[in-house]
Design a protein around this motif. Sequence first.
Motif: not given
Length: 316
Positions: A301-305, A276-288, A69-79
């Motif tokens: 807090v974000h995790f890859p799916r 543990q926490g409140e689910l705020i995102a569950a997308t094709r690639t990640h959970y938040s 997931l970190i790699a995806d974030v850094l790709e978004h920050v600096q394509p």
Amino acid sequence: MDPALLLHHYPTSPFSEKARLILGYKQLAWSSVHVPAVMPKPDVVALTGGYRRTPFLQVGADIYCDTALIADVLEHVQPEPTLYPAHLKGVSRVVAQWADSTLFWASMTYSINPKTAPTLFPDEATAQAFLADRKAMRANMTQLRPQDATSAYRSYLRRVAHMADEHDFLFGAEPCIADFAVYHPLWFTQIRTPAAAGILQATPSLVEWMERMAAIGHGTAAPLTSADAIEVAARAEPMPPGGNLLVDSAFQDDHGIALGSQISITPESFGTESTQGELIAATRTHYSLRRTDPRAGTVHVHFPRIGYVLRKVEAA
């Protein structure tokens, strides 16, 4: 886009080396927050809520777990330069997933042994604490025997060397995500356990490729204490779902768990502490999830799916 990037890591962590090299490849500036190699990790848990694997990336009050997931974030920050060339998007991710799991465990089982212990640990007590910590993290895993790991590692090194025979990097003239994922377990053997590094000498093209990877460097890092990192989170507001550094935002419900539910997210195998926490995102690639800590405040807090298990937490 130039967010303040805080990498929580320690120098001898192989997965941290993967993240550090990606930061270098992207020529990014970042803050270096050193974390303990073994539990307890109170400052880590204050931010992640339970996840204790290394590294993780912090941007304000958003915490990104797992180097995939970190790699995806850094790709978004600096394509550019890209980790995911268009013609390699599928195969590079498949090879990276193999390297982060199968190759990694063959390397670790081969590399960490009584002959290499003196270079890994300053004393016997530190060695025993580390080994006990990692044994607990592998509670749900079946580990290769050292002899089997050695045989597998030799075969894997030859296969990767065949790729390095053809190009400067594994798939062409430039590195992609597969290069960074394959490199870090080999880096551990070469740099951290030199007594075991002779296994690499049978594949000269692989050693040359490793030299090219090492030359990428780590970008520009400045030290930051973990207490200061927690203060950064406490002073920030987490980015809204769909507005953070993860590209996809459409809800994908494979579990019958609605957004807003109290949930836990747990790694499938290694290091199975839950967050543990409140689910705020569950997308094709990640959970938040959203959670609150007395020191860090409200964080997302974000995790890859892939590689993580989502469960609903039933009210007591």
